[in-house]
Design a protein around this motif. Structure first.
Motif, PDB file in Angstrom:
ATOM      1  N   LYS A 216       4.148  -1.855  -4.293  1.00 39.90           N
ATOM      2  CA  LYS A 216       3.860  -0.933  -5.400  1.00 39.90           C
ATOM      3  C   LYS A 216       2.612  -1.428  -6.132  1.00 39.90           C
TER       4      LYS A 216
ATOM      5  N   PHE B 281       5.534   4.289  -1.679  1.00 41.57           N
ATOM      6  CA  PHE B 281       6.461   5.338  -2.096  1.00 41.57           C
ATOM      7  C   PHE B 281       6.759   6.318  -0.962  1.00 41.57           C
TER       8      PHE B 281
ATOM      9  N   ALA C  65       4.041   6.136  -8.489  1.00 37.31           N
ATOM     10  CA  ALA C  65       5.094   7.003  -7.957  1.00 37.31           C
ATOM     11  C   ALA C  65       4.796   8.464  -8.238  1.00 37.31           C
TER      12      ALA C  65
END
Length: 203
Positions: free
Chosen positions: A143, A149, A176
């Motif tokens: 991330k 994601f 995200a």
């Protein structure tokens, strides 16, 4: 146009499902004559932290690099003591996870982690509380990269528009959202009612 309701939850580990009491870690630093947070700051130096969570080096190799950077003779011993404390489950986050699963929704752990993750989950009694685990170390991307994601949604078996992501890091939340997920920054249990609504769960 109404927004698609989330059908699955991806939740972060550190700062959400796992919390840390700073006292045991500071006690180790004091014992070895280090300034408070010296070990954490050393460990989080990007040039050694990134490969540890990207699956390029093991947790043990990462900790060796940390020890090499400490200005003390018994650095390896200090690092081992510091690493002995593995945090504890956050009761509010865990209760939320359990309520989501009880309602028939899948819950996945979506975290930047090292190869110690699964052992930590087992030690904290969390393995059986999750349907899937998305570890940056295992998928070799971390991330907030969009690829992280995309892969997480594949693993949990839902399209991004049907996944709610919860994290305490703004950068991860923004990542995200850019990847098409609904995302919310966790700052405590006060927003659980809102998160339940996002998952179309009963009040």
């Amino acid at each position: 146009m109404t927004r698609d309701r989330a059908r699955a939850l991806l939740i972060d580990f550190d700062g959400v499902l796992r919390r840390w009491d700073p006292a045991p870690m500071i006690a180790v630093e004091v014992k070895y004559g280090l300034k408070p947070a010296a070990l954490l700051e050393t460990a989080m130096a990007w040039d050694i932290y990134r490969p540890a969570m990207a699956g390029e080096i093991s947790d043990a190799e990462w900790m060796e690099l940390v020890a090499q950077r400490l200005p003390i003779d018994n650095a390896a011993e200090a690092v081992a003591e510091w690493q002995a404390y593995r945090g504890e489950p956050d009761p509010d986050a865990l209760a939320f996870v359990r309520s989501v699963r009880a309602a028939g929704r899948k819950v996945g752990l979506a975290t930047n982690a090292t190869d110690r993750l699964r052992g930590d989950l087992e030690a904290l009694g969390l393995t059986g509380e999750l349907d899937v685990i998305v570890s940056s170390w295992e998928i070799k991307v971390h991330k907030p990269a969009p690829e992280y994601f995309t892969r997480a949604c594949q693993i949990i078996g839902e399209q991004p528009k049907h996944v709610l992501f919860v994290d305490d890091d703004d950068r991860a939340v923004r990542g995200a959202r850019a990847a098409g997920l609904s995302a919310y920054r966790w700052s405590g249990p006060q927003h659980v009612a809102y998160l339940r609504k996002a998952l179309d769960l009963p009040e």
